[in-house]
Design an enzyme around this catalytic site. Structure first.
Site, short mmCIF file in Angstrom:
data_model
loop_
_atom_site.label_atom_id
_atom_site.label_comp_id
_atom_site.label_asym_id
_atom_site.label_seq_id
_atom_site.Cartn_x
_atom_site.Cartn_y
_atom_site.Cartn_z
N ASN A 196 0.85 -1.19 0.00
CA ASN A 196 0.00 0.00 0.00
C ASN A 196 0.89 1.24 0.00
O ASN A 196 2.11 1.15 -0.02
CB ASN A 196 -0.99 -0.01 1.19
N ARG A 197 0.27 2.39 0.02
CA ARG A 197 1.03 3.65 -0.12
C ARG A 197 2.06 3.82 1.00
O ARG A 197 3.21 4.18 0.73
CB ARG A 197 0.04 4.82 -0.11
N GLU A 199 3.38 1.45 2.96
CA GLU A 199 4.42 0.41 2.84
C GLU A 199 5.40 0.73 1.73
O GLU A 199 6.61 0.49 1.86
CB GLU A 199 3.76 -0.95 2.60
N ASP A 264 -6.80 -7.67 1.81
CA ASP A 264 -7.03 -9.11 1.56
C ASP A 264 -7.92 -9.30 0.35
O ASP A 264 -7.67 -10.17 -0.49
CB ASP A 264 -7.70 -9.76 2.79
#
Length: 313
Positions: A196-197, A199, A264
């Site tokens: 994600n952004r 991470e 997920d």
């Protein structure tokens, strides 16, 4: 947008390995403050357990009409038994390793009037014996599946992730990873990762603009020997980096109610669509639609094939 590929999805078999957890919800009413401390008193009216982590990925895969096997570690406890029951009820092929010395990861949430008031986490890392059993089982299962999905929540089940990626390579099976942390070298050789952004920023640093992001993303992709890299960016949509360059889809304008488990659902949809034969961009488009639906639901939830099909109308 192409019709939902239901027939192709039904033939897909995906092995999901990673951190398994049980999401436990206590729903109640709040109408007074405790006289003992300045906290609300929740009168519990209903309890519900849901599959979390890697188990939620597998549950979403089945909901999309594909077949899923779930590999991970649970404790020899009540929560572990509940995970097994819920997996069976969901139509998931369970391949769980029992760890006598480690409890099942459990996240307990207390909600009042549909608002989360408190979360309690019970977790410990899996033991070495259990991880060895997981590694052996993964190698036995790999050849019977079209794709390996690794769901990393940094709870310890994927401590030997490089071994799993190598086993997939030997079996000729693509590997999709939902990463955690900033040490991405451990995912070297995967087919695709989906940070994600936040991470992504941890992995490559803050970018100044889209061109800077593309340079950093393509450098990371080359360094890790990835076929593609997908950055999920919440309200900014999703951006895919591959040999074809940069491809982007905007977020769907659904009301955001709860982001629990949204990653997920995105990972599961991406895996099913790719294994069903779609190109990366089309698979990303479907995953983006699924993510837009699931954030409108309360708690760890799924998106069904019927819901996604309805999105095309």
């Amino acid at each position: 947008m192409m019709p939902y590929p239901a027939e192709a999805a039904s033939r897909v078999k995906i092995l999901v390995a990673g951190d398994i957890m049980l999401d436990r919800y206590w729903f109640g009413e709040v109408d007074r403050i405790s006289p003992e401390a300045p906290v609300p008193i929740v009168k519990v009216m209903r309890r519900e357990d849901r599959l979390g982590g890697a188990a939620n990925v597998a549950r979403n895969i089945v909901a999309l009409g594909a077949q899923a096997s779930l590999l991970g570690v649970v404790g020899a406890d009540e929560a572990g038994a509940r995970v097994r029951d819920l997996a069976r009820e969901s139509g998931i092929n369970s391949c769980l390793v029992a760890d006598e010395d480690t409890p099942t990861t459990l996240k307990m949430r207390v909600l009042g009037r549909q608002q989360q008031l408190l979360r309690l986490d019970f977790e410990e890392g899996a033991g070495e014996l259990a991880l060895s059993k997981l590694d052996v089982q993964a190698r036995q299962l790999m050849a019977d599946h079209d794709m390996l999905v690794l769901s990393d929540y940094a709870k310890g089940a994927l401590k030997n992730v490089q071994s799993l990626i190598m086993a997939a390579h030997e079996a000729g099976v693509p590997v999709l990873v939902d990463p955690k942390g900033s040490l991405y070298q451990r995912y070297r050789g995967a087919t695709l990762i989906t940070p994600n952004r936040i991470e992504m920023q941890e992995a490559v640093g803050h970018w100044h603009d889209e061109d800077d992001l593309e340079q950093r993303a393509q450098a990371l992709r080359a360094d890790l020997n990835l076929e593609a890299l997908l950055v999920t960016r919440s309200e900014q949509g999703m951006t895919l980096f591959s040999d074809a360059g940069r491809e982007h889809v905007d977020a769907h304008a659904h009301e955001v109610f709860d982001v629990s488990g949204a990653g997920d659902t995105v990972l599961a949809t991406l895996a099913v669509m790719r294994a069903a034969g779609l190109e990366w961009f089309d698979a990303m488009d479907w995953a983006n639609r699924a993510g837009g639906i699931v954030v409108g639901k309360l708690g760890t939830s799924i998106v069904t094939a019927a819901e996604l099909s309805g999105e095309t109308v």
